[in-house]
Design a protein around this motif. Structure first.
Motif, PDB file in Angstrom:
ATOM      1  N   VAL A 188     129.475   9.954  93.995  1.00 12.06           N
ATOM      2  CA  VAL A 188     129.275   9.411  95.336  1.00 12.06           C
ATOM      3  C   VAL A 188     129.148  10.572  96.326  1.00 12.06           C
ATOM      4  O   VAL A 188     129.949  11.504  96.312  1.00 12.06           O
ATOM      5  CB  VAL A 188     130.454   8.494  95.726  1.00 12.06           C
ATOM      6  CG1 VAL A 188     130.321   8.053  97.184  1.00 12.06           C
ATOM      7  CG2 VAL A 188     130.508   7.292  94.812  1.00 12.06           C
ATOM      8  N   CYS A 189     128.113  10.508  97.174  1.00 13.37           N
ATOM      9  CA  CYS A 189     127.886  11.568  98.154  1.00 13.37           C
ATOM     10  C   CYS A 189     129.023  11.610  99.172  1.00 13.37           C
ATOM     11  O   CYS A 189     129.383  10.578  99.744  1.00 13.37           O
ATOM     12  CB  CYS A 189     126.555  11.338  98.873  1.00 13.37           C
ATOM     13  SG  CYS A 189     126.236  12.541 100.175  1.00 13.37           S
ATOM     14  N   GLN A 190     129.578  12.795  99.390  1.00 18.35           N
ATOM     15  CA  GLN A 190     130.672  12.954 100.357  1.00 18.35           C
ATOM     16  C   GLN A 190     130.166  12.804 101.786  1.00 18.35           C
ATOM     17  O   GLN A 190     130.935  12.511 102.700  1.00 18.35           O
ATOM     18  CB  GLN A 190     131.310  14.343 100.210  1.00 18.35           C
ATOM     19  CG  GLN A 190     131.916  14.618  98.846  1.00 18.35           C
ATOM     20  CD  GLN A 190     133.112  13.734  98.543  1.00 18.35           C
ATOM     21  OE1 GLN A 190     133.974  13.532  99.389  1.00 18.35           O
ATOM     22  NE2 GLN A 190     133.161  13.202  97.337  1.00 18.35           N
ATOM     23  N   GLU A 191     128.867  12.992 102.000  1.00 20.80           N
ATOM     24  CA  GLU A 191     128.305  12.939 103.343  1.00 20.80           C
ATOM     25  C   GLU A 191     127.987  11.515 103.772  1.00 20.80           C
ATOM     26  O   GLU A 191     128.255  11.124 104.889  1.00 20.80           O
ATOM     27  CB  GLU A 191     127.010  13.771 103.417  1.00 20.80           C
ATOM     28  CG  GLU A 191     127.161  15.234 103.050  1.00 20.80           C
ATOM     29  CD  GLU A 191     128.033  15.994 104.048  1.00 20.80           C
ATOM     30  OE1 GLU A 191     127.937  15.692 105.253  1.00 20.80           O
ATOM     31  OE2 GLU A 191     128.798  16.862 103.602  1.00 20.80           O
ATOM     32  N   CYS A 192     127.363  10.721 102.890  1.00 19.73           N
ATOM     33  CA  CYS A 192     126.862   9.419 103.308  1.00 19.73           C
ATOM     34  C   CYS A 192     127.281   8.274 102.385  1.00 19.73           C
ATOM     35  O   CYS A 192     127.002   7.115 102.687  1.00 19.73           O
ATOM     36  CB  CYS A 192     125.335   9.453 103.415  1.00 19.73           C
ATOM     37  SG  CYS A 192     124.514   9.503 101.822  1.00 19.73           S
ATOM     38  N   GLY A 193     127.913   8.550 101.274  1.00 17.47           N
ATOM     39  CA  GLY A 193     128.388   7.481 100.399  1.00 17.47           C
ATOM     40  C   GLY A 193     127.351   6.933  99.448  1.00 17.47           C
ATOM     41  O   GLY A 193     127.637   6.042  98.656  1.00 17.47           O
ATOM     42  N   ALA A 194     126.129   7.451  99.505  1.00 18.74           N
ATOM     43  CA  ALA A 194     125.090   6.996  98.574  1.00 18.74           C
ATOM     44  C   ALA A 194     125.280   7.677  97.216  1.00 18.74           C
ATOM     45  O   ALA A 194     126.203   8.458  97.028  1.00 18.74           O
ATOM     46  CB  ALA A 194     123.707   7.315  99.145  1.00 18.74           C
ATOM     47  N   GLU A 195     124.360   7.353  96.304  1.00 18.23           N
ATOM     48  CA  GLU A 195     124.495   7.920  94.958  1.00 18.23           C
ATOM     49  C   GLU A 195     124.058   9.379  94.921  1.00 18.23           C
ATOM     50  O   GLU A 195     123.012   9.753  95.433  1.00 18.23           O
ATOM     51  CB  GLU A 195     123.645   7.113  93.971  1.00 18.23           C
ATOM     52  CG  GLU A 195     123.851   7.573  92.547  1.00 18.23           C
ATOM     53  CD  GLU A 195     122.988   6.793  91.558  1.00 18.23           C
ATOM     54  OE1 GLU A 195     123.173   5.566  91.447  1.00 18.23           O
ATOM     55  OE2 GLU A 195     122.137   7.412  90.905  1.00 18.23           O
TER      56      GLU A 195
ATOM     57  N   SER B 140     124.187  19.317  92.552  1.00 17.73           N
ATOM     58  CA  SER B 140     124.032  17.917  92.913  1.00 17.73           C
ATOM     59  C   SER B 140     123.117  17.769  94.124  1.00 17.73           C
ATOM     60  O   SER B 140     123.039  18.652  94.972  1.00 17.73           O
ATOM     61  CB  SER B 140     125.393  17.296  93.211  1.00 17.73           C
ATOM     62  OG  SER B 140     126.000  17.977  94.278  1.00 17.73           O
ATOM     63  N   THR B 141     122.411  16.626  94.141  1.00 19.27           N
ATOM     64  CA  THR B 141     121.532  16.302  95.261  1.00 19.27           C
ATOM     65  C   THR B 141     121.693  14.825  95.586  1.00 19.27           C
ATOM     66  O   THR B 141     121.682  13.988  94.693  1.00 19.27           O
ATOM     67  CB  THR B 141     120.050  16.551  94.893  1.00 19.27           C
ATOM     68  OG1 THR B 141     119.940  17.822  94.271  1.00 19.27           O
ATOM     69  CG2 THR B 141     119.174  16.521  96.124  1.00 19.27           C
ATOM     70  N   CYS B 142     121.826  14.510  96.870  1.00 16.45           N
ATOM     71  CA  CYS B 142     121.976  13.113  97.276  1.00 16.45           C
ATOM     72  C   CYS B 142     120.613  12.453  97.372  1.00 16.45           C
ATOM     73  O   CYS B 142     119.676  13.008  97.942  1.00 16.45           O
ATOM     74  CB  CYS B 142     122.691  13.029  98.623  1.00 16.45           C
ATOM     75  SG  CYS B 142     122.826  11.334  99.206  1.00 16.45           S
TER      76      CYS B 142
ATOM     77  N   ALA C 234     119.903   9.844  99.078  1.00 13.36           N
ATOM     78  CA  ALA C 234     119.667   9.277 100.409  1.00 13.36           C
ATOM     79  C   ALA C 234     119.571  10.345 101.496  1.00 13.36           C
ATOM     80  O   ALA C 234     118.557  10.452 102.179  1.00 13.36           O
ATOM     81  CB  ALA C 234     120.768   8.279 100.754  1.00 13.36           C
ATOM     82  N   CYS C 235     120.620  11.160 101.673  1.00 18.76           N
ATOM     83  CA  CYS C 235     120.611  12.104 102.791  1.00 18.76           C
ATOM     84  C   CYS C 235     120.123  13.490 102.399  1.00 18.76           C
ATOM     85  O   CYS C 235     119.925  14.353 103.256  1.00 18.76           O
ATOM     86  CB  CYS C 235     122.004  12.192 103.437  1.00 18.76           C
ATOM     87  SG  CYS C 235     123.200  13.139 102.473  1.00 18.76           S
ATOM     88  N   GLY C 236     119.941  13.720 101.102  1.00 18.20           N
ATOM     89  CA  GLY C 236     119.393  14.998 100.666  1.00 18.20           C
ATOM     90  C   GLY C 236     120.402  16.129 100.612  1.00 18.20           C
ATOM     91  O   GLY C 236     120.025  17.267 100.337  1.00 18.20           O
ATOM     92  N   ALA C 237     121.676  15.835 100.880  1.00 19.68           N
ATOM     93  CA  ALA C 237     122.695  16.879 100.802  1.00 19.68           C
ATOM     94  C   ALA C 237     122.710  17.466  99.403  1.00 19.68           C
ATOM     95  O   ALA C 237     122.721  16.737  98.420  1.00 19.68           O
ATOM     96  CB  ALA C 237     124.065  16.300 101.149  1.00 19.68           C
ATOM     97  N   ALA C 238     122.676  18.792  99.332  1.00 26.13           N
ATOM     98  CA  ALA C 238     122.667  19.446  98.032  1.00 26.13           C
ATOM     99  C   ALA C 238     123.834  20.411  97.949  1.00 26.13           C
ATOM    100  O   ALA C 238     124.234  20.999  98.939  1.00 26.13           O
ATOM    101  CB  ALA C 238     121.356  20.192  97.826  1.00 26.13           C
ATOM    102  N   ALA C 239     124.386  20.524  96.736  1.00 21.86           N
ATOM    103  CA  ALA C 239     125.510  21.435  96.564  1.00 21.86           C
ATOM    104  C   ALA C 239     125.462  22.037  95.180  1.00 21.86           C
ATOM    105  O   ALA C 239     124.907  21.453  94.250  1.00 21.86           O
ATOM    106  CB  ALA C 239     126.826  20.689  96.778  1.00 21.86           C
ATOM    107  N   ALA C 240     126.040  23.198  95.045  1.00 17.45           N
ATOM    108  CA  ALA C 240     126.191  23.827  93.739  1.00 17.45           C
ATOM    109  C   ALA C 240     127.626  24.324  93.639  1.00 17.45           C
ATOM    110  O   ALA C 240     128.123  25.001  94.531  1.00 17.45           O
ATOM    111  CB  ALA C 240     125.211  24.984  93.590  1.00 17.45           C
ATOM    112  N   ILE C 241     128.301  23.895  92.602  1.00 20.05           N
ATOM    113  CA  ILE C 241     129.674  24.332  92.380  1.00 20.05           C
ATOM    114  C   ILE C 241     129.686  25.112  91.075  1.00 20.05           C
ATOM    115  O   ILE C 241     129.280  24.591  90.038  1.00 20.05           O
ATOM    116  CB  ILE C 241     130.627  23.128  92.292  1.00 20.05           C
ATOM    117  CG1 ILE C 241     130.534  22.297  93.565  1.00 20.05           C
ATOM    118  CG2 ILE C 241     132.065  23.595  92.055  1.00 20.05           C
ATOM    119  CD1 ILE C 241     131.091  20.898  93.410  1.00 20.05           C
ATOM    120  N   CYS C 242     130.131  26.351  91.138  1.00 19.21           N
ATOM    121  CA  CYS C 242     130.097  27.184  89.948  1.00 19.21           C
ATOM    122  C   CYS C 242     131.504  27.582  89.527  1.00 19.21           C
ATOM    123  O   CYS C 242     132.373  27.773  90.360  1.00 19.21           O
ATOM    124  CB  CYS C 242     129.269  28.436  90.197  1.00 19.21           C
ATOM    125  SG  CYS C 242     127.571  28.033  90.606  1.00 19.21           S
TER     126      CYS C 242
END
Ligand SMILES: [Zn+2]
Length: 139
Positions: free
Chosen positions: A14-21, A41-43, A45-53
């Motif tokens: 679940v996206c932390q920014e908007c709650g979408a998948e 990860s990429t949302c 809906a809102c396009g939020a992207a993250a990389a956790i290493c």
């Protein structure tokens, strides 16, 4: 320099920014003799992207890797002759005590010790570095 070994799984969160998948791509990798777990990860809906290493692979992602890619087995050519040296590597790499190492050792000797391909390749390389002939195989 040995080749890097990778194995990946795709899953959603679940996206932390908007709650979408959130579409996630997790990769377990053996790079420079170290195991790592990275998530991109990429949302949708809102396009939020993250990389956790870095960090350890979560148990449920590890299960997903094993079910999607199948387990790899660790095989050692002469487990009885090399028992002490093998146990020393197992204890150091898995962070386990002598009793657990003996149990793992028995499973390795029976061809019954398995895990993800990067994990087994990691152990096989550590064993080979001590002169023990070991391979990670997938049936
Ligand atoms: Zn979002």
């Amino acid at each position: 320099m040995e080749q890097a070994v990778f194995e990946s799984v795709r899953y959603s969160a679940v996206c932390q920014e908007c709650g979408a998948e959130l579409e996630c791509w997790g990769t377990q990798a053996l790079v420079d003799a170290r195991l790592r777990w990275d998530v991109e990860s990429t949302c949708s809906a809102c396009g939020a992207a993250a990389a956790i290493c870095g960090g350890d692979v979560p148990a449920d992602r590890r299960d997903q890797m094993l079910s999607e890619h199948g387990p790899a087995r660790l095989r050692v050519s002469s487990p009885s002759a090399e028992g002490v040296a093998i146990m020393r590597v197992l204890r150091a790499e898995l962070g386990i005590d002598l009793i657990s190492a003996k149990a793992v050792m028995r499973r390795v000797a029976n061809g019954d010790y398995s895990g993800t391909l990067p994990e087994m390749e990691h152990l096989a390389r550590k064993l080979r570095a001590r002169g023990i002939s070991a391979v990670a195989t997938r049936p």
